[in-house]
Structures are given as C-alpha cells and as structure tokens.
Design a protein around this motif. Structure first.
Motif, short mmCIF file in Angstrom:
data_model
loop_
_atom_site.label_atom_id
_atom_site.label_comp_id
_atom_site.label_asym_id
_atom_site.label_seq_id
_atom_site.Cartn_x
_atom_site.Cartn_y
_atom_site.Cartn_z
N PRO A 90 0.81 -1.22 0.00
CA PRO A 90 0.00 0.00 0.00
C PRO A 90 0.85 1.28 0.00
O PRO A 90 2.04 1.24 0.28
CB PRO A 90 -0.79 -0.11 1.30
CG PRO A 90 0.13 -0.85 2.21
CD PRO A 90 0.84 -1.86 1.32
N ASP A 91 0.18 2.39 -0.29
CA ASP A 91 0.85 3.69 -0.33
C ASP A 91 1.42 4.11 1.01
O ASP A 91 2.30 4.96 1.07
CB ASP A 91 -0.12 4.78 -0.82
CG ASP A 91 -0.42 4.64 -2.30
OD1 ASP A 91 0.40 4.04 -3.03
OD2 ASP A 91 -1.48 5.12 -2.73
N SER A 92 0.94 3.55 2.08
CA SER A 92 1.42 3.95 3.41
C SER A 92 2.83 3.46 3.71
O SER A 92 3.53 4.02 4.53
CB SER A 92 0.46 3.44 4.49
OG SER A 92 0.47 2.01 4.50
N VAL A 93 3.27 2.40 3.03
CA VAL A 93 4.58 1.78 3.33
C VAL A 93 5.71 2.59 2.70
O VAL A 93 5.71 2.87 1.51
CB VAL A 93 4.62 0.31 2.85
CG1 VAL A 93 6.02 -0.27 2.97
CG2 VAL A 93 3.64 -0.53 3.65
N LEU A 94 6.68 2.94 3.55
CA LEU A 94 7.84 3.72 3.13
C LEU A 94 9.10 2.86 3.03
O LEU A 94 9.99 3.15 2.25
CB LEU A 94 8.11 4.86 4.12
CG LEU A 94 6.94 5.80 4.39
CD1 LEU A 94 7.30 6.78 5.50
CD2 LEU A 94 6.52 6.51 3.13
N LYS A 95 9.18 1.82 3.85
CA LYS A 95 10.41 1.04 3.97
C LYS A 95 10.07 -0.45 4.01
O LYS A 95 9.14 -0.86 4.70
CB LYS A 95 11.13 1.43 5.25
CG LYS A 95 12.38 0.65 5.53
CD LYS A 95 13.02 1.08 6.85
CE LYS A 95 14.20 0.22 7.18
NZ LYS A 95 14.77 0.51 8.49
N ILE A 96 10.87 -1.22 3.27
CA ILE A 96 10.76 -2.68 3.32
C ILE A 96 12.11 -3.18 3.81
O ILE A 96 13.15 -2.93 3.19
CB ILE A 96 10.40 -3.27 1.95
CG1 ILE A 96 9.06 -2.67 1.46
CG2 ILE A 96 10.29 -4.80 2.06
CD1 ILE A 96 8.67 -3.09 0.06
N GLY A 97 12.11 -3.87 4.94
CA GLY A 97 13.33 -4.27 5.61
C GLY A 97 14.07 -5.43 4.97
O GLY A 97 13.60 -6.07 4.02
N ASN A 98 15.24 -5.70 5.51
CA ASN A 98 16.11 -6.77 5.03
C ASN A 98 15.39 -8.11 5.05
O ASN A 98 14.68 -8.43 5.99
CB ASN A 98 17.36 -6.88 5.90
CG ASN A 98 18.19 -5.61 5.90
OD1 ASN A 98 18.11 -4.81 4.99
ND2 ASN A 98 18.97 -5.44 6.94
N TYR A 99 15.57 -8.87 3.99
CA TYR A 99 15.06 -10.25 3.88
C TYR A 99 13.53 -10.35 4.01
O TYR A 99 13.00 -11.42 4.30
CB TYR A 99 15.71 -11.16 4.93
CG TYR A 99 17.19 -10.97 5.08
CD1 TYR A 99 18.07 -11.48 4.13
CD2 TYR A 99 17.72 -10.25 6.14
CE1 TYR A 99 19.44 -11.28 4.25
CE2 TYR A 99 19.09 -10.04 6.27
CZ TYR A 99 19.94 -10.56 5.32
OH TYR A 99 21.30 -10.36 5.45
#
Length: 190
Positions: A90-99
C-alpha cells in the motif's frame, strides 16, 4: 562464620548490581496481532509488520492495522511464505526491511507503491518465481543483493520518474537504480 557473611554480602551485592542494570528498561509482552499480521508499534505511532502468519496466495498488505498506519515491513516479515503468488504494497509503506520476502519461492508478482523509499538487503532473495519488478519513482536506497537467487527474474523496470540521483535526467536516475541492484545480478561490487 566470617566467610559465610562475606559470601552472603557478595551474593546480595551481585544481585543488586544485576537488577540495577535492568532498572531503566521496559519490557513489552511482544508483538501485537491483527488478523494474519503481527506488528510492532514504532516511536512515531505508526506500525511495522513483523510477521505474516497466513497462507493466502494473493494479498494486499493493509495500510492500517488496528487503526494505526503501516509504514514499514520488517526484516523477515514474509520469509518463507511459499504460498504467496501476488503481493500489493500500500501507499502507506515507506520502507521494506532486510530479507522481508526471502524464500517466497511462489511469489510471481509484487507491486510496490510509489511511496516506498527504501528497499533492504536481500529482500527478494531466492524468490525463484519472480519474473519481473518495477522499482518505484521514490526509491532512494536499495540494499545489497536484493534479487540474489531470483533465477527467473527477466525484467527490472525503473520508473521513469525516479529522480533519486545527483543528476535529474532520466538516464542518470535509471543508472543509479541499476548500480544499486547490479551486485545481485552480476555478483559484482558497487
């Protein structure tokens, strides 16, 4: 008798010192749960998804969990979710973490929203079903080896509006993104 007194004092002092180390710490009971998602509350009042417990093939990650905005997908959050085929961020997500999506071997399609600015290390490591992906226009940081082991990856599209480079022209922006992902495709160093 004197020895017994000294030992007792030593033990008591050791216990007091040990307890004083934990005096300023607060302990939480663990992650919150909402449906198939476990999450942690971040300092700014938003949440990070820490684990997915479902087995759906197609998911749209929620923009909110229990009324709190989802801004991050944490490290290992979807690790080994082999049933996943299609995921929409979704548009709310700014960061996707490792693995975050490591070993999701069934994953074929992932739609990243334009709000994503950071992709962690090895986020799609060993996603052998992944054939293509579009890097959104606002991505300014890509971790090491985001696509290592993605044996069927044929296409990486860099959004033509990606301006996260020192030069604003389209070719430079695309070169920036490709320099970031070259390590996982070619085994080279940045």
């Amino acid at each position: 008798m004197k020895r017994m007194g000294r030992r007792t004092i030593s033990v008591v002092l050791s216990v007091i010192m040990l307890l004083s180390c934990f005096a300023g710490l607060s302990f939480s009971a663990g992650a919150e749960t909402s449906g198939d998602y476990e999450y942690s509350l971040l300092n700014d009042g938003t949440v990070e998804i820490t684990n997915y417990t479902g087995n759906d093939t197609d998911i749209v990650i929620p923009a909110e969990l229990d009324g709190k905005r989802v801004t991050e997908i944490g490290s290992f959050a979807f690790d080994s979710c082999t049933s996943l085929v299609n995921v929409k961020i979704p548009d709310s997500v700014l960061k996707i973490g490792n693995y975050a999506f490591m070993r999701c071997s069934g994953l074929k399609n992932i739609t990243l929203s334009d709000s994503v600015v950071e992709l962690g290390d090895d986020i799609f490591c060993n996603c052998t079903g992944l054939t293509g992906i579009e890097i959104p226009c606002n991505v300014s940081k890509i971790g090491d080896s985001p696509f290592s082991g993605c044996l069927n990856l044929e296409e990486i599209i860099v959004n033509q509006n990606n301006k996260n480079n020192t030069r604003a022209d389209e070719k430079s922006a695309r070169d920036f993104v490709f320099r970031q992902i070259r390590t996982s495709l070619c085994g080279g160093r940045r």
